[in-house]
Write a protein that holds these residues in place. Structure first.
Motif, PDB file in Angstrom:
ATOM      1  N   ARG A  51      -4.591   3.820   4.901  1.00 13.07           N
ATOM      2  CA  ARG A  51      -3.173   3.598   5.120  1.00 13.07           C
ATOM      3  C   ARG A  51      -2.584   3.672   6.400  1.00 13.07           C
ATOM      4  O   ARG A  51      -1.139   4.053   6.261  1.00 13.07           O
ATOM      5  N   GLU A  68       5.214   2.811  12.371  1.00 15.66           N
ATOM      6  CA  GLU A  68       3.828   2.728  11.902  1.00 15.66           C
ATOM      7  C   GLU A  68       3.236   3.846  11.537  1.00 15.66           C
ATOM      8  O   GLU A  68       4.116   4.884  11.659  1.00 15.66           O
ATOM      9  N   LEU A 102       2.699   2.320   2.374  1.00 12.80           N
ATOM     10  CA  LEU A 102       2.607   3.048   3.559  1.00 12.80           C
ATOM     11  C   LEU A 102       3.516   4.020   4.149  1.00 12.80           C
ATOM     12  O   LEU A 102       3.137   4.913   4.721  1.00 12.80           O
ATOM     13  N   THR A 123      -5.008  -2.015   6.335  1.00 16.80           N
ATOM     14  CA  THR A 123      -3.689  -1.810   7.258  1.00 16.80           C
ATOM     15  C   THR A 123      -3.984  -1.703   8.622  1.00 16.80           C
ATOM     16  O   THR A 123      -2.730  -1.755   9.218  1.00 16.80           O
ATOM     17  N   THR A 157      -2.096   2.184  10.209  1.00 15.98           N
ATOM     18  CA  THR A 157      -2.063   0.926  11.000  1.00 15.98           C
ATOM     19  C   THR A 157      -2.583   1.299  12.489  1.00 15.98           C
ATOM     20  O   THR A 157      -2.938  -0.013  13.075  1.00 15.98           O
ATOM     21  N   HIS A 216       0.648  -1.292   0.152  1.00 18.47           N
ATOM     22  CA  HIS A 216       0.046  -0.123  -0.120  1.00 18.47           C
ATOM     23  C   HIS A 216       0.822   1.209  -0.012  1.00 18.47           C
ATOM     24  O   HIS A 216       0.059   2.513   0.197  1.00 18.47           O
TER      25      HIS A 216
END
Length: 346
Positions: free
Chosen positions: A105, A42, A3, A145, A107, A1
């Motif tokens: 996107r 993250e 991220l 995600t 976490t 993704h």
């Protein structure tokens, strides 16, 4: 993704502001750094990021984990920081792709946003607040995600317990007890009733529990709901907690003189002072419990859901913190009574 590869525009809290917030006790970098090591790479989305709670949490998270990336979601962008992607969006608009993209996107998510964050909210405020919570939680449950969702709920979901042994420390209130939605009291001669404000908070708790059960079966994030006590804007001093029950009203000396010890629990200033002071959540305890809520593993028997209380270690309070401590690893440091004693001794 993609991220961690997307470039981040400037955003919310600059370094001088962070130093100021740290000086006010909002974060202890060494402690938080150890707590947050698990999520240092993250992406954490924070709704209501420009508000009182969002600002404090973001400052603490960024000070503890320089490599952490934060998506700050709010109607208006805040102060710049190159580690925050500021996203101007309307969470009440189900068709707003800005906040949807952010959640897809991220976490981790911390949801603070409310149309009116104070207990005197009206039904228009409550409707918008509930819409925002419904939109955000449903999107988070289906994000590809997302790992953990944290919902900031309120002590006002248990407000009716004020009429049932408000300050009897032996009668602890557990988060699993039957709810008593809405607090009713007089402040400066005005009848206050937080039921309307508390309804979307209670509904948000139930939504999180239902979504957690679904996600536990099909895969998805776990959910933690923290019933916040009273964390005032700014310094959040124990000395400014009072019987008004809201930062929008000052305590009235006249009311205190007339109503001290009043048999009517809605007007008894001594009782109200104790009730509201005992739910104090200091700045450093606030950032601590929310950092733990983002990272603490939930036991399998919890089914991916935890509802718990968020207050400091206040002597004589009814709020039970057992699950906050045992499940989240919350270790509150402050006590409102100790703070008041220190101030009186000066």
């Amino acid at each position: 993704h993609g991220l961690y590869r997307r470039p981040l525009p400037i955003s919310v809290i600059n370094r001088s502001d962070k130093r100021e917030l740290l000086g006010k006790g909002i974060a202890t970098p060494g402690v938080l750094r150890a707590q947050m090591a698990e999520i240092e790479h993250e992406v954490i989305a924070v709704t209501g990021a420009a508000g009182n709670l969002g600002t404090k949490l973001i400052a603490a998270l960024l000070e503890s984990q320089p490599s952490l990336r934060v998506l700050g979601l709010d109607l208006i962008a805040g102060k710049p920081d190159d580690r925050i992607e500021w996203i101007e969006c309307n969470l009440a608009d189900a068709g707003d792709s800005q906040w949807k993209d952010a959640i897809d996107r991220s976490t981790g998510l911390v949801h603070f946003a409310a149309k009116n964050p104070y207990p005197e909210a009206d039904w228009d405020d409550a409707t918008v607040s509930l819409d925002m919570t419904l939109h955000v939680m449903l999107a988070a449950a289906h994000s590809p995600t997302m790992r953990r969702v944290v919902f900031a709920t309120s002590n006002h979901v248990m407000g009716r317990y004020k009429e049932d042994g408000a300050n009897d420390a032996a009668r602890k209130m557990r988060a699993t007890d039957t709810v008593g939605v809405g607090t009713v009291w007089y402040a400066n001669g005005v009848l206050m009733d937080s039921t309307i404000y508390a309804v979307p908070k209670f509904c948000g708790e139930r939504l999180c529990k239902a979504l957690a059960a679904q996600c536990a079966r099909r895969g998805g994030p776990s959910f933690v709901c923290v019933r916040i006590g009273w964390c005032q804007p700014g310094d959040n001093s124990a000395l400014t907690l009072n019987a008004s029950g809201t930062p929008t009203l000052a305590a009235s000396d006249t009311d205190a003189a007339e109503n001290e010890g009043d048999a009517d629990s809605l007007r008894d200033v001594a009782l109200l002072n104790q009730w509201y002071r005992s739910m104090w959540l200091s700045n450093r305890d606030f950032t601590h419990i929310f950092s733990r809520a983002l990272v603490a593993a939930l036991p399998a028997e919890r089914g991916g859901f935890l509802l718990t209380h968020g207050m400091s270690a206040n002597s004589g309070m009814r709020w039970d913190l057992t699950e906050s401590k045992e499940v989240l690893g919350y270790q509150p440091k402050d006590d409102v009574q100790a703070e008041l004693r220190r101030a009186a001794a000066r």
